[in-house]
Enzyme design. Structure first.
Site, PDB file in Angstrom:
ATOM      1  N   ARG A  44      63.172 106.408 -49.245  1.00 50.23           N
ATOM      2  CA  ARG A  44      63.484 104.906 -49.873  1.00 50.23           C
ATOM      3  C   ARG A  44      64.266 105.038 -51.091  1.00 50.23           C
ATOM      4  O   ARG A  44      64.603 106.407 -51.403  1.00 50.23           O
ATOM      5  CB  ARG A  44      62.002 104.483 -50.333  1.00 50.23           C
ATOM      6  CG  ARG A  44      61.317 103.912 -49.001  1.00 50.23           C
ATOM      7  CD  ARG A  44      59.833 103.632 -49.411  1.00 50.23           C
ATOM      8  NE  ARG A  44      58.924 103.129 -48.162  1.00 50.23           N
ATOM      9  CZ  ARG A  44      57.667 103.278 -48.386  1.00 50.23           C
ATOM     10  NH1 ARG A  44      57.087 103.620 -49.451  1.00 50.23           N
ATOM     11  NH2 ARG A  44      57.070 103.312 -47.242  1.00 50.23           N
ATOM     12  N   ARG A  94      51.251  92.762 -55.309  1.00 54.02           N
ATOM     13  CA  ARG A  94      52.287  93.629 -55.367  1.00 54.02           C
ATOM     14  C   ARG A  94      53.474  93.295 -54.668  1.00 54.02           C
ATOM     15  O   ARG A  94      54.609  93.665 -54.920  1.00 54.02           O
ATOM     16  CB  ARG A  94      52.023  94.954 -54.481  1.00 54.02           C
ATOM     17  CG  ARG A  94      50.800  95.728 -55.351  1.00 54.02           C
ATOM     18  CD  ARG A  94      50.678  97.040 -54.963  1.00 54.02           C
ATOM     19  NE  ARG A  94      50.347  97.199 -53.825  1.00 54.02           N
ATOM     20  CZ  ARG A  94      50.240  98.635 -53.243  1.00 54.02           C
ATOM     21  NH1 ARG A  94      49.599  99.413 -54.038  1.00 54.02           N
ATOM     22  NH2 ARG A  94      49.893  98.493 -51.743  1.00 54.02           N
ATOM     23  N   ARG A 143      46.260  97.753 -44.130  1.00 50.25           N
ATOM     24  CA  ARG A 143      45.763  98.333 -45.151  1.00 50.25           C
ATOM     25  C   ARG A 143      44.322  97.918 -45.427  1.00 50.25           C
ATOM     26  O   ARG A 143      43.526  99.031 -45.787  1.00 50.25           O
ATOM     27  CB  ARG A 143      46.598  97.966 -46.340  1.00 50.25           C
ATOM     28  CG  ARG A 143      48.108  98.515 -46.227  1.00 50.25           C
ATOM     29  CD  ARG A 143      48.567  98.490 -47.723  1.00 50.25           C
ATOM     30  NE  ARG A 143      49.947  98.955 -47.476  1.00 50.25           N
ATOM     31  CZ  ARG A 143      50.444 100.169 -47.343  1.00 50.25           C
ATOM     32  NH1 ARG A 143      49.758 101.158 -47.236  1.00 50.25           N
ATOM     33  NH2 ARG A 143      51.934 100.499 -47.538  1.00 50.25           N
TER      34      ARG A 143
END
Length: 228
Positions: A70, A165, A176
């Site tokens: 990334r 987030r 998750r």
């Protein structure tokens, strides 16, 4: 429920590499610290605080992954970025303690990543999922690593943190949360971890973690002092 696909590891590779880790750990008394816990539990923040509080004592073991870097990530610092073929070959050769397949990419921790940190006189820090913890235990490293689980106060609180987030879509959040439920269920089993810390208050959670690892820090400092 999100099921992580485990990959086969050569038994011969496990035995030989495990002995190398055991020999180096026995000579220094340094044991790896294996952290686990769901995304959003505050695990990364607690680890970062630990490293800032005790500079030079802890060092992350750099994991391997087949995903693309990334923005801002560096090869050998954040991950070792490898191809699928390279990683599968190394797994088959017994070079990995643990490996997993998640969201289309492979991740894993090599024996070399751990031994490199031990050789430096620092405490290896690893951040793995529950299946990774089980793989570490199956490798029977001696002395055994210290296992730490960081837990959110509740699943509702965890979901709120993940959504705040703004980095994951609904499907990834669902995955998750499913992974967190499985992780919490394992953490609730007697003896699964050496300590389970509920991160309801960051300062209190860090104080508990720091106190728990005080002996490990003292050991690492003694090794540094003797080497200087």
């Amino acid at each position: 429920i999100c099921k992580l696909q485990r990959l086969p590891i050569s038994f011969v590779g496990i035995v030989s590499s495990s002995r190398r880790i055991a020999a180096m750990s026995a000579s220094t008394g340094i044991r790896p610290i294996v952290f686990s816990g769901p995304s959003g539990s505050g695990k990364s923040t607690l680890i970062q605080r630990l490293m800032e509080r005790h500079p030079g004592c802890f060092r992350f073991c750099v994991s391997h992954t087949t995903r693309q870097p990334r923005a801002g990530e560096k090869h050998g610092q954040h991950y070792w970025y490898v191809t699928e073929a390279e990683m599968l070959a190394d797994i088959d050769a017994g070079k990995f303690i643990e490996s997993t397949h998640f969201a289309g990419n492979r991740y894993g921790t090599s024996y070399k990543a751990v031994t490199d940190v031990i050789n430096s006189g620092q405490i290896p820090v690893l951040d793995v999922d529950v299946q990774g913890v089980k793989s570490f235990k199956a490798a029977k490293l001696q002395p055994p690593p210290t296992y730490v689980y960081i837990k959110a106060p509740s699943m509702t609180d965890l979901e709120q943190r993940l959504r705040a987030r703004c980095t994951d879509d609904d499907e990834k959040i669902r995955l998750r949360l499913a992974e967190a439920e499985a992780g919490n269920a394992y953490a609730d089993q007697a003896g699964a971890y050496d300590v389970v810390i509920v991160n309801d208050n960051l300062d209190a959670a860090f104080a508990e973690l720091d106190k728990f690892l005080a002996d490990d820090v003292a050991r690492a400092l003694a090794v540094k002092a003797s080497a200087s």
